[in-house]
Each structure stands twice: as C-alpha cells, then as structure tokens.
Design a protein around this motif. Structure first.
Motif, PDB file in Angstrom:
ATOM      1  N   ASP A  76       0.779  -1.227  -0.055  1.00  0.00           N
ATOM      2  CA  ASP A  76       0.081   0.035   0.047  1.00  0.00           C
ATOM      3  C   ASP A  76       0.776   1.166   0.181  1.00  0.00           C
ATOM      4  OD1 ASP A  76      -1.977  -1.527   0.256  1.00  0.00           O
ATOM      5  OD2 ASP A  76      -2.614  -1.428   2.321  1.00  0.00           O
ATOM      6  N   GLY A  77       2.018   1.230  -0.174  1.00  0.00           N
ATOM      7  CA  GLY A  77       3.065   2.316  -0.102  1.00  0.00           C
ATOM      8  C   GLY A  77       3.128   2.975   1.199  1.00  0.00           C
ATOM      9  N   ARG A  78       3.021   2.434   2.204  1.00  0.00           N
ATOM     10  CA  ARG A  78       3.126   3.285   3.515  1.00  0.00           C
ATOM     11  C   ARG A  78       4.168   2.698   4.549  1.00  0.00           C
ATOM     12  NH1 ARG A  78      -2.633   2.612   6.533  1.00  0.00           N
ATOM     13  NH2 ARG A  78      -1.754   4.405   7.741  1.00  0.00           N
ATOM     14  N   VAL A  79       5.391   2.377   3.631  1.00  0.00           N
ATOM     15  CA  VAL A  79       6.555   1.873   4.154  1.00  0.00           C
ATOM     16  C   VAL A  79       7.251   3.075   5.050  1.00  0.00           C
ATOM     17  CG1 VAL A  79       7.958   2.186   2.281  1.00  0.00           C
ATOM     18  CG2 VAL A  79       8.715   0.371   4.028  1.00  0.00           C
ATOM     19  N   GLU A  80       7.203   4.207   4.584  1.00  0.00           N
ATOM     20  CA  GLU A  80       7.851   5.296   5.397  1.00  0.00           C
ATOM     21  C   GLU A  80       7.089   5.812   6.675  1.00  0.00           C
ATOM     22  OE1 GLU A  80      11.131   7.559   6.062  1.00  0.00           O
ATOM     23  OE2 GLU A  80      10.937   6.238   4.514  1.00  0.00           O
ATOM     24  N   GLU A  81       5.849   5.574   6.551  1.00  0.00           N
ATOM     25  CA  GLU A  81       5.370   5.767   7.884  1.00  0.00           C
ATOM     26  C   GLU A  81       5.558   4.823   8.868  1.00  0.00           C
ATOM     27  OE1 GLU A  81       0.922   5.888   7.222  1.00  0.00           O
ATOM     28  OE2 GLU A  81       1.350   6.419   5.418  1.00  0.00           O
ATOM     29  N   LEU A  82       5.829   3.444   8.717  1.00  0.00           N
ATOM     30  CA  LEU A  82       6.400   2.390   9.328  1.00  0.00           C
ATOM     31  C   LEU A  82       7.872   2.703   9.772  1.00  0.00           C
ATOM     32  CD1 LEU A  82       5.992  -0.320  11.013  1.00  0.00           C
ATOM     33  CD2 LEU A  82       6.701  -1.318   8.824  1.00  0.00           C
ATOM     34  N   ASN A  83       8.763   3.272   8.858  1.00  0.00           N
ATOM     35  CA  ASN A  83      10.164   3.532   8.971  1.00  0.00           C
ATOM     36  C   ASN A  83      10.348   4.765  10.206  1.00  0.00           C
ATOM     37  OD1 ASN A  83      10.742   1.423   7.447  1.00  0.00           O
ATOM     38  ND2 ASN A  83      11.222   3.036   5.553  1.00  0.00           N
ATOM     39  N   ILE A  85       8.403   5.463  12.630  1.00  0.00           N
ATOM     40  CA  ILE A  85       8.014   4.638  14.056  1.00  0.00           C
ATOM     41  C   ILE A  85       9.347   3.978  14.430  1.00  0.00           C
ATOM     42  CG2 ILE A  85       6.543   3.530  15.664  1.00  0.00           C
ATOM     43  CD1 ILE A  85       4.523   4.317  13.615  1.00  0.00           C
ATOM     44  N   VAL A  86       9.840   3.160  13.542  1.00  0.00           N
ATOM     45  CA  VAL A  86      10.647   2.044  14.262  1.00  0.00           C
ATOM     46  C   VAL A  86      12.296   2.611  13.836  1.00  0.00           C
ATOM     47  CG1 VAL A  86      11.594  -0.518  13.420  1.00  0.00           C
ATOM     48  CG2 VAL A  86       9.164   0.347  13.101  1.00  0.00           C
ATOM     49  N   HIS A  87      12.674   3.253  12.785  1.00  0.00           N
ATOM     50  CA  HIS A  87      14.023   3.316  12.696  1.00  0.00           C
ATOM     51  C   HIS A  87      14.463   3.996  13.742  1.00  0.00           C
ATOM     52  CE1 HIS A  87      14.085   2.457   8.012  1.00  0.00           C
ATOM     53  NE2 HIS A  87      13.465   1.593   8.662  1.00  0.00           N
ATOM     54  N   PRO A  88      14.276   5.250  14.327  1.00  0.00           N
ATOM     55  CA  PRO A  88      14.717   6.213  15.195  1.00  0.00           C
ATOM     56  C   PRO A  88      15.024   5.167  16.496  1.00  0.00           C
ATOM     57  CG  PRO A  88      13.075   7.456  14.190  1.00  0.00           C
ATOM     58  CD  PRO A  88      12.868   5.972  13.769  1.00  0.00           C
ATOM     59  N   ALA A  89      13.978   4.353  16.938  1.00  0.00           N
ATOM     60  CA  ALA A  89      14.011   3.556  18.039  1.00  0.00           C
ATOM     61  C   ALA A  89      15.184   2.465  17.899  1.00  0.00           C
ATOM     62  CB  ALA A  89      12.723   2.877  18.506  1.00  0.00           C
ATOM     63  N   VAL A  90      15.107   1.875  16.720  1.00  0.00           N
ATOM     64  CA  VAL A  90      16.130   1.037  16.487  1.00  0.00           C
ATOM     65  C   VAL A  90      17.721   1.316  16.374  1.00  0.00           C
ATOM     66  CG1 VAL A  90      17.393  -0.977  14.768  1.00  0.00           C
ATOM     67  CG2 VAL A  90      14.682  -0.622  15.316  1.00  0.00           C
ATOM     68  N   ILE A  91      17.826   2.515  15.866  1.00  0.00           N
ATOM     69  CA  ILE A  91      19.011   3.095  15.845  1.00  0.00           C
ATOM     70  C   ILE A  91      19.544   3.689  17.131  1.00  0.00           C
ATOM     71  CG2 ILE A  91      20.561   4.939  14.902  1.00  0.00           C
ATOM     72  CD1 ILE A  91      18.835   4.677  12.232  1.00  0.00           C
ATOM     73  N   ALA A  92      18.739   4.159  17.973  1.00  0.00           N
ATOM     74  CA  ALA A  92      18.939   4.659  19.435  1.00  0.00           C
ATOM     75  C   ALA A  92      19.555   3.278  20.143  1.00  0.00           C
ATOM     76  CB  ALA A  92      17.875   5.252  19.975  1.00  0.00           C
ATOM     77  N   ARG A  93      18.781   2.305  20.081  1.00  0.00           N
ATOM     78  CA  ARG A  93      19.116   1.010  20.878  1.00  0.00           C
ATOM     79  C   ARG A  93      20.714   0.499  20.414  1.00  0.00           C
ATOM     80  NH1 ARG A  93      19.652  -1.301  25.443  1.00  0.00           N
ATOM     81  NH2 ARG A  93      19.177  -3.686  25.294  1.00  0.00           N
ATOM     82  N   GLU A  94      20.581   0.490  19.086  1.00  0.00           N
ATOM     83  CA  GLU A  94      21.892  -0.020  18.487  1.00  0.00           C
ATOM     84  C   GLU A  94      23.024   0.943  19.094  1.00  0.00           C
ATOM     85  OE1 GLU A  94      20.445  -1.463  14.181  1.00  0.00           O
ATOM     86  OE2 GLU A  94      21.372   0.410  14.427  1.00  0.00           O
ATOM     87  N   ALA A  95      22.843   2.143  19.321  1.00  0.00           N
ATOM     88  CA  ALA A  95      23.596   2.968  19.865  1.00  0.00           C
ATOM     89  C   ALA A  95      24.088   2.695  21.152  1.00  0.00           C
ATOM     90  CB  ALA A  95      23.509   4.680  19.673  1.00  0.00           C
ATOM     91  N   GLU A  96      23.007   2.500  22.225  1.00  0.00           N
ATOM     92  CA  GLU A  96      23.126   2.073  23.509  1.00  0.00           C
ATOM     93  C   GLU A  96      23.939   0.625  23.527  1.00  0.00           C
ATOM     94  OE1 GLU A  96      19.394   1.808  24.963  1.00  0.00           O
ATOM     95  OE2 GLU A  96      18.752   4.015  24.640  1.00  0.00           O
ATOM     96  N   LEU A  97      23.656  -0.231  22.613  1.00  0.00           N
ATOM     97  CA  LEU A  97      24.242  -1.423  22.957  1.00  0.00           C
ATOM     98  C   LEU A  97      25.735  -1.460  22.373  1.00  0.00           C
ATOM     99  CD1 LEU A  97      21.697  -3.797  21.282  1.00  0.00           C
ATOM    100  CD2 LEU A  97      22.270  -3.722  23.700  1.00  0.00           C
ATOM    101  N   SER A  98      26.044  -0.498  21.486  1.00  0.00           N
ATOM    102  CA  SER A  98      27.485  -0.275  21.060  1.00  0.00           C
ATOM    103  C   SER A  98      28.245   0.356  22.297  1.00  0.00           C
ATOM    104  CB  SER A  98      27.847   0.620  19.860  1.00  0.00           C
ATOM    105  OG  SER A  98      26.984   0.017  18.658  1.00  0.00           O
ATOM    106  N   THR A 120      17.579   4.990   5.057  1.00  0.00           N
ATOM    107  CA  THR A 120      17.023   5.566   6.072  1.00  0.00           C
ATOM    108  C   THR A 120      17.248   7.072   6.387  1.00  0.00           C
ATOM    109  OG1 THR A 120      16.328   5.513   8.670  1.00  0.00           O
ATOM    110  CG2 THR A 120      18.595   4.903   7.952  1.00  0.00           C
ATOM    111  N   LYS A 121      16.311   7.892   6.708  1.00  0.00           N
ATOM    112  CA  LYS A 121      16.327   9.349   6.712  1.00  0.00           C
ATOM    113  C   LYS A 121      16.862   9.717   8.527  1.00  0.00           C
ATOM    114  CE  LYS A 121      12.258  10.678   4.419  1.00  0.00           C
ATOM    115  NZ  LYS A 121      10.953  11.079   4.594  1.00  0.00           N
TER     116      LYS A 121
END
Length: 237
Positions: A76-83, A85-98, A120-121
């Motif tokens: 349905d072309g809504r992948v950026e809406e999902l991204n 929500i998900v991308h900032p949280a995932v990247i922040a968690r990766e930084a914490e784990l690193s 990703t933006k």
C-alpha cells in the motif's frame, strides 16, 4: 572500538556475512532482531504502530500481525510511515548496545547488520523530514553529512546479482515447501517491489569502504570475510 555498518539489499546474503564475522569474534547487532524486540507488546514502538495503523495489524493475542503490517507497508506504499516509527528507536538502541560493548572492550569490532543504512532518514539522536533526493530510488540522503557517517567508522556492502537475490527471497519464504507457479510468481513480484525501494548497489558501493560479492559459493564469501577481518581488527586498535 570500530563501528562497522554491514549492509546489502534483500537476498544479498548480508546475514550470512554477519554470521561469518561473528564467528571470527565480531560483536554483531542485527537491526531486524532489535526491531522485532521493540515491536513486542508493552514496548513503546509497538504502541505507536498499533495506534498509527489501527486494529487490523493486531492479532487476537495482542501481538502485531507482521504479515498484515508488511502488506500495508510495502503493497500500500506506507513503508515510510512504518520506518518513521521503527528506525529512530532501533538506531538509538544500537547506539546504546554499542556503548555497552565499548565499556567492556575498547578494541571491539561492532558490526551493525542493516539493509537500510543509506536509505533511512534517521540518526541515533535526531532526524530530518528532508527528502532523500530526486531519483526514483530517493538518492543517498544527505550524502555529504548523513547520519550514517556519524554512526559508523567503516561500511561494508554485500552484493549479489538481482536474480540471485530474488531466488534467495523465494527460497527463504517457501521455507522448504513446494510452491505453485502462482505462489512463486507472487513471491518474485514481492521481491522485485522490495528491491525497487532500495538504493541500487551501484550507488551504494561508491560510499562503502569494502564490497563483498556473494553471487556464488559460500566458500567465496568466507574467503573474502577472512581477508577483511584482520583489517577491521587493526582499525579497531
């Protein structure tokens, strides 16, 4: 510590490369696995997804219906809406784990496996709504000052011919089951849709420090990883 981004399009074999690096001693963080964890019930990301996409993406037992969510996002072309929500949280968690790994081992090689390092933006601390660019693939967002440059010291790209990528996606989706011609055609079309939403390897490779080719036997990829690993270890020191 050396922060390494390991990327590649759908079916490129980046997860296989990640496992090989882990076997040599790298600390591997998988963006998909972290995302799945953050999308479990009672997580903030889960709550945002359920609120944004509605009850159709929530199963009777309260878990997210990942199949329905994928159809909404990709078909349905809504992948950026999902991204968003998900991308900032995932990247922040990766930084914490690193940082946790750095505290234990200052010479660690930390590899983040992610298909969308360039697409990703979002960065680990803040993000912009600026569009990637004017090409149909979105371009390379902020190529002169993008978040990925702050996140990683080295970038590795895993590549494979498109037809090989599609065949791998179909085989993974089939999970050993026999496929009808119609089902196979549907999976192939889905693979092409997803690949079309990713920046082509030819564009990514210009921004990467190393490129691993993975269109043949596993031993060929193993050899490349074995050759690269000492270079990463030296850089980590």
């Amino acid at each position: 510590m050396l922060r390494v981004g390991l990327t590649g399009g759908l079916g490129s074999g980046k997860s296989t490369a990640a496992r090989l690096f882990a076997g040599l001693g790298a600390h591997v963080l998988q963006s998909d696995a972290i995302g799945r964890e953050l999308m479990e019930p009672r997580q903030a990301v889960y709550a945002k997804i359920a609120a944004h996409f509605g009850p159709d993406v929530v199963l009777a037992d309260g878990r997210l219906d990942r199949g329905a969510l994928a159809r909404i996002a990709f078909t349905d072309g809504r992948v950026e809406e999902l991204n968003a929500i998900v991308h900032p949280a995932v990247i922040a968690r990766e930084a914490e784990l690193s940082e946790e790994i750095r505290a234990r081992d200052s010479r660690a090689v930390v590899i983040v496996e992610s298909a969308l390092i360039f697409e990703t933006k979002y960065s680990e601390t803040k993000y912009s709504e600026t569009k990637y660019g004017e090409t149909k693939y979105g371009g390379l967002h902020g190529a002169s000052g993008a978040g990925w440059q702050d996140r990683f010291d080295r970038i590795i790209l895993v590549t494979a011919p498109e037809e090989v990528k599609i065949a791998r996606f179909v085989a993974r989706s089939a999970a050993g089951d026999a496929l009808s011609n119609e089902r196979r055609a549907g999976l192939e079309a889905e693979a092409r849709r997803r690949i079309a939403q990713q920046i082509p390897d030819e564009q990514k490779s210009a921004l990467c420090d190393y490129v691993l080719t993975n269109g043949g036997a596993l031993t060929e990829l193993e050899w490349q990883v074995d050759q690269l690993w000492p270079l990463l270890q030296d850089a980590a020191r």
